[in-house]
Design an enzyme around this catalytic site. Structure first.
Site, PDB file in Angstrom:
ATOM      1  N   ASP A   1      -1.201   8.508  17.106  1.00  0.00           N
ATOM      2  CA  ASP A   1      -0.078   7.563  17.428  1.00  0.00           C
ATOM      3  C   ASP A   1      -0.436   6.835  18.728  1.00  0.00           C
ATOM      4  OD1 ASP A   1       2.478   6.569  18.262  1.00  0.00           O
ATOM      5  OD2 ASP A   1       3.178   7.860  16.651  1.00  0.00           O
TER       6      ASP A   1
ATOM      7  N   TYR B   1       6.542  -6.667   5.020  1.00  0.00           N
ATOM      8  CA  TYR B   1       6.665  -5.152   4.936  1.00  0.00           C
ATOM      9  C   TYR B   1       6.732  -4.672   3.429  1.00  0.00           C
ATOM     10  CZ  TYR B   1       9.067  -0.643   5.674  1.00  0.00           C
ATOM     11  OH  TYR B   1       9.479   0.744   5.831  1.00  0.00           O
TER      12      TYR B   1
HETATM   13  N1  LIG Z   1      12.958   5.530   8.698  1.00  0.00           N
HETATM   14  C1  LIG Z   1      13.189   4.990   7.622  1.00  0.00           C
HETATM   15  O1  LIG Z   1      14.418   5.114   7.256  1.00  0.00           O
HETATM   16  C2  LIG Z   1      12.116   4.578   6.861  1.00  0.00           C
HETATM   17  C3  LIG Z   1      12.456   4.265   5.432  1.00  0.00           C
HETATM   18  C4  LIG Z   1      11.378   4.012   4.723  1.00  0.00           C
HETATM   19  C5  LIG Z   1      10.104   4.044   5.152  1.00  0.00           C
HETATM   20  N2  LIG Z   1       9.984   4.334   6.412  1.00  0.00           N
HETATM   21  C6  LIG Z   1       8.419   4.196   6.714  1.00  0.00           C
HETATM   22  O2  LIG Z   1       8.020   5.573   7.443  1.00  0.00           O
HETATM   23  C7  LIG Z   1       6.893   5.552   8.348  1.00  0.00           C
HETATM   24  C8  LIG Z   1       7.687   6.306   9.676  1.00  0.00           C
HETATM   25  O3  LIG Z   1       8.891   5.496   9.990  1.00  0.00           O
HETATM   26  P1  LIG Z   1       9.655   6.297  11.224  1.00  0.00           P
HETATM   27  O4  LIG Z   1      11.214   5.613  10.714  1.00  0.00           O
HETATM   28  O5  LIG Z   1       9.457   7.524  11.457  1.00  0.00           O
HETATM   29  O6  LIG Z   1       9.213   5.107  12.261  1.00  0.00           O
HETATM   30  P2  LIG Z   1       9.147   5.391  13.790  1.00  0.00           P
HETATM   31  O7  LIG Z   1       9.048   3.869  14.434  1.00  0.00           O
HETATM   32  O8  LIG Z   1      10.068   6.338  14.495  1.00  0.00           O
HETATM   33  O9  LIG Z   1       7.846   5.768  13.869  1.00  0.00           O
HETATM   34  C9  LIG Z   1       6.487   5.130  13.676  1.00  0.00           C
HETATM   35  C10 LIG Z   1       5.303   5.564  14.541  1.00  0.00           C
HETATM   36  O10 LIG Z   1       4.228   4.816  14.238  1.00  0.00           O
HETATM   37  C11 LIG Z   1       3.331   4.397  15.423  1.00  0.00           C
HETATM   38  N3  LIG Z   1       2.550   3.514  15.333  1.00  0.00           N
HETATM   39  C12 LIG Z   1       3.131   2.099  14.965  1.00  0.00           C
HETATM   40  N4  LIG Z   1       1.806   1.361  15.007  1.00  0.00           N
HETATM   41  C13 LIG Z   1       0.882   2.228  15.119  1.00  0.00           C
HETATM   42  C14 LIG Z   1      -0.618   2.061  15.165  1.00  0.00           C
HETATM   43  N5  LIG Z   1      -1.233   0.748  15.073  1.00  0.00           N
HETATM   44  N6  LIG Z   1      -1.310   3.092  15.425  1.00  0.00           N
HETATM   45  C15 LIG Z   1      -0.963   4.433  15.684  1.00  0.00           C
HETATM   46  N7  LIG Z   1       0.314   4.459  15.524  1.00  0.00           N
HETATM   47  C16 LIG Z   1       1.320   3.398  15.483  1.00  0.00           C
HETATM   48  C17 LIG Z   1       4.748   4.225  16.376  1.00  0.00           C
HETATM   49  O11 LIG Z   1       3.937   4.243  17.901  1.00  0.00           O
HETATM   50  C18 LIG Z   1       5.790   5.301  16.041  1.00  0.00           C
HETATM   51  O12 LIG Z   1       5.603   6.510  16.812  1.00  0.00           O
HETATM   52  C19 LIG Z   1       6.815   3.976   8.555  1.00  0.00           C
HETATM   53  O13 LIG Z   1       5.628   3.510   7.810  1.00  0.00           O
HETATM   54  C20 LIG Z   1       8.198   3.375   7.872  1.00  0.00           C
HETATM   55  O14 LIG Z   1       7.861   2.141   7.503  1.00  0.00           O
HETATM   56  C21 LIG Z   1      10.816   4.610   7.252  1.00  0.00           C
END
Ligand SMILES: NC(=O)c1ccc[n+]([C@@H]2O[C@H](COP(=O)([O-])OP(=O)(O)OC[C@H]3O[C@@H](n4cnc5c(N)ncnc54)[C@H](O)[C@@H]3O)[C@@H](O)[C@H]2O)c1
Length: 250
Positions: free
Chosen positions: A36, A159
């Site tokens: 991360d 997205y």
């Molecule tokens: N939370 C939701 O409702 C939801 C729904 C559908 C899909 N998603 C997908 O699930 C995944 C996780 O979502 P989340 O809610 O845990 O998000 P979050 O923002 O809590 O976690 C995402 C993590 O990715 C890290 N990150 C971002 N860019 C990065 C990079 N270039 N290199 C390394 N790390 C990087 C961030 O630092 C963060 O810790 C994402 O891909 C998101 O699109 C989430």
């Protein structure tokens, strides 16, 4: 795959869904490498579970950074068996807005680069290590899309395109990796109650919950994590995208 003593890389492992997956994998007796940009709670989790989980500062879009960290994981833990990609983000912008003009192209490219190219970058390098594993089943890849890969909303062109790309590359990758004994599947979450989502105003959250069929609430990060363990454990699941969304259609 029996997860006991297996090694899992989790990108975005400091975030809401990735951290839940890290905890579930630790509970199964697996070792976890968190990739991360930020350490977040991964540091505290590593202190509570010495030798079981380690944080690696990683930008998933960088070839050199990811390759070096993948090598380091093999040095630290001996192998890579599972690769879970959760790193991602989704800034909102309309294709054209009369107030702001056309969608900034660099923002579109950046979302594709992190969510789609970053996912492919990590998995291709992880597979190289998986190929050295013993046994018939050499590895499992679990990517994270979103229901927005099909049901994208206003402002989600970048997205949705990035998440559709994750789904679209799944079958060809499953075919590429079949001879190696590596499976790949995708989780497409609906609205998940991550800490960031739970911090939103309550009436806004309740409005979102009304869109879900049943159970009428946001998904829990632990439910994402449960599916991420079940996908690894079920040897016949391959090339599939699973919506985890309480039958929401947005
Ligand atoms: N939370 C939701 O409702 C939801 C729904 C559908 C899909 N998603 C997908 O699930 C995944 C996780 O979502 P989340 O809610 O845990 O998000 P979050 O923002 O809590 O976690 C995402 C993590 O990715 C890290 N990150 C971002 N860019 C990065 C990079 N270039 N290199 C390394 N790390 C990087 C961030 O630092 C963060 O810790 C994402 O891909 C998101 O699109 C989430």
């Amino acid at each position: 795959m029996d997860l006991q003593n297996k090694v899992a890389i989790i990108t975005g492992g400091s975030g809401g869904l990735g951290m839940a997956a890290a905890k579930a994998y630790l509970a199964k007796g697996a070792k976890v490498a968190v990739f991360d940009l930020q350490e977040g709670d991964a540091g505290a989790l590593a202190e509570a579970n010495p030798g079981q989980i380690k944080y690696y500062e990683t930008n998933v879009t960088s070839e050199e950074n990811v390759a070096a960290n993948i090598n380091q994981v093999v040095e630290d833990f001996g192998a890579i068996d599972v690769c879970i990609n959760c790193a991602g983000f989704g800034p909102s912008a309309k294709t054209y807005s009369s107030r702001k003009g056309p969608h900034p192209l660099d923002q579109f490219q950046n979302v594709i680069n992190v969510n789609l190219v970053g996912t492919f970058n990590v998995l291709r390098l992880a597979v190289e290590k998986m190929s050295a594993n013993e046994g018939e089943e050499k590895g499992v890849i679990i990517n994270t899309a979103s229901v927005a890969y099909m049901d994208g909303q206003k402002g989600q062109a970048a997205y949705s395109a990035s998440k559709a790309g994750i789904v679209g590359m799944t079958l060809p990758i499953a075919r590429d990796l079949a001879e190696l004994g590596v499976r790949i599947n995708v989780i497409a979450p609906g609205l998940m109650g991550t800490p960031a989502m739970m911090a939103m105003p309550e009436d806004f959250r309740q409005g979102l919950e009304r869109l879900v069929q049943y159970p009428k609430r946001l998904g829990q990060p632990e439910e994402f994590a449960l599916l991420a363990t079940q996908i690894a454990e079920n040897p016949y699941l391959n090339g599939e995208t699973i919506r985890l969304d309480g039958a929401i259609r947005m």
